[in-house]
Design a protein around this motif. Sequence first.
Motif, short mmCIF file in Angstrom:
data_model
loop_
_atom_site.label_atom_id
_atom_site.label_comp_id
_atom_site.label_asym_id
_atom_site.label_seq_id
_atom_site.Cartn_x
_atom_site.Cartn_y
_atom_site.Cartn_z
N ALA A 186 0.69 -1.17 0.50
CA ALA A 186 0.22 -0.26 -0.16
C ALA A 186 0.51 1.68 0.03
O ALA A 186 0.59 2.30 0.10
CB ALA A 186 -1.43 0.29 1.43
N GLY A 187 2.58 0.84 0.20
CA GLY A 187 3.36 2.35 0.01
C GLY A 187 3.41 3.01 1.72
O GLY A 187 3.63 3.57 1.72
N VAL A 193 14.92 -4.21 0.64
CA VAL A 193 14.45 -5.43 -0.41
C VAL A 193 13.19 -5.72 -0.52
O VAL A 193 12.84 -5.94 -2.23
CB VAL A 193 14.59 -6.84 1.05
CG1 VAL A 193 14.70 -7.95 0.07
CG2 VAL A 193 16.35 -6.47 1.49
N LEU A 194 11.72 -5.57 -0.12
CA LEU A 194 11.34 -6.20 -0.72
C LEU A 194 10.76 -4.86 -2.13
O LEU A 194 10.32 -5.01 -2.61
CB LEU A 194 9.88 -5.74 0.06
CG LEU A 194 9.73 -7.36 1.25
CD1 LEU A 194 8.49 -6.97 1.71
CD2 LEU A 194 10.36 -8.86 0.40
N THR A 195 10.52 -3.99 -1.28
CA THR A 195 10.23 -2.34 -2.59
C THR A 195 11.15 -2.60 -3.38
O THR A 195 11.09 -2.06 -4.64
CB THR A 195 10.91 -1.05 -1.23
OG1 THR A 195 9.84 -0.61 -0.33
CG2 THR A 195 9.87 0.21 -2.62
N CYS A 200 11.34 -3.72 -9.68
CA CYS A 200 11.82 -4.79 -10.41
C CYS A 200 11.05 -5.19 -10.97
O CYS A 200 11.52 -6.13 -12.12
CB CYS A 200 13.43 -5.55 -10.42
SG CYS A 200 14.86 -4.65 -9.33
N GLY A 201 9.51 -5.01 -10.86
CA GLY A 201 8.82 -5.78 -11.40
C GLY A 201 8.25 -7.00 -10.67
O GLY A 201 7.70 -8.18 -11.25
N ARG A 202 9.00 -7.94 -9.43
CA ARG A 202 8.42 -8.78 -9.07
C ARG A 202 6.92 -8.81 -8.10
O ARG A 202 6.46 -7.49 -7.91
CB ARG A 202 10.02 -9.07 -8.53
CG ARG A 202 10.75 -9.54 -8.44
CD ARG A 202 11.17 -11.03 -8.88
NE ARG A 202 10.87 -11.81 -7.89
CZ ARG A 202 12.18 -11.44 -7.28
NH1 ARG A 202 13.57 -11.40 -7.74
NH2 ARG A 202 12.32 -13.07 -6.23
N THR A 203 5.83 -10.07 -7.80
CA THR A 203 5.41 -9.79 -7.67
C THR A 203 4.82 -10.74 -6.55
O THR A 203 5.50 -11.78 -6.34
CB THR A 203 3.71 -10.00 -9.00
OG1 THR A 203 3.93 -11.32 -9.15
CG2 THR A 203 3.73 -8.88 -8.99
#
Length: 234
Positions: A186-187, A193-195, A200-203
């Motif tokens: 949600a920002g 790491v996760l951000t 990088c386009g990972r979900t």
Amino acid sequence: MGGTTGRTPGRLHKAFYTFAPDGSPRKTVIRTYGEADFDELIRIQSECFPPPFPEELWWNKEQLSNHIRLFPEGALCVEVEGRLAGSMTGLRVRFDPSRPEHTWAEITDEGYIRNHDPEGETLYIVDISVSPEYRKLGLGKWLMQSMYEVTVQLGAKRLLGGGRMSGYHLVADRMTPEAYLTEVLAGREKDPVLTFLLRCGRTPVAVAHGYLEDEESRNNAVLMEWRNPFVPEE
């Protein structure tokens, strides 16, 4: 099988320019690493994971030898002006999305990748490391993009890996790992790491409890994938 062709891409070597914070261009190369790079790769690990991180958990030469012997296409490094600055390593595995539970040690064979499956439909990330000296050049994102290219060349379904929840310890007394992930998405929280992986386009696929021993993440990680857009979902 299921979108996996079994074909082998050639050894990677691509040259381009990255830019330092002062705007100066730096000649950069991403390529497959080899035995001559082992000492420098271990140096980078020592810089990325200094004490009190245990030295015995840095790459060792047996692990690196396995990487270039068993799956050289997944053994990538990046040079800046001729000096090794980072690396990224993967292996191929069979992954069942309905049963995502695993630990880093289980799925990577503790980094030795002796379980590499040449027909595995999933390219799994073992490690990504960039020397602190070079972290403002965007090298991590370039390495990730290069591994996406390997995923496409292999015809694999996805790139997958566990991202440490490195900021979770700051809020662990008031929210679960799942709630923390929701806040990051949600920002409202930013996780180093996760951000980065999201950018990088990972979900996210699932939260992995007990993924690896890591005080900052309280041993949690988020399995995050990138789907090969050229392989239809079943």
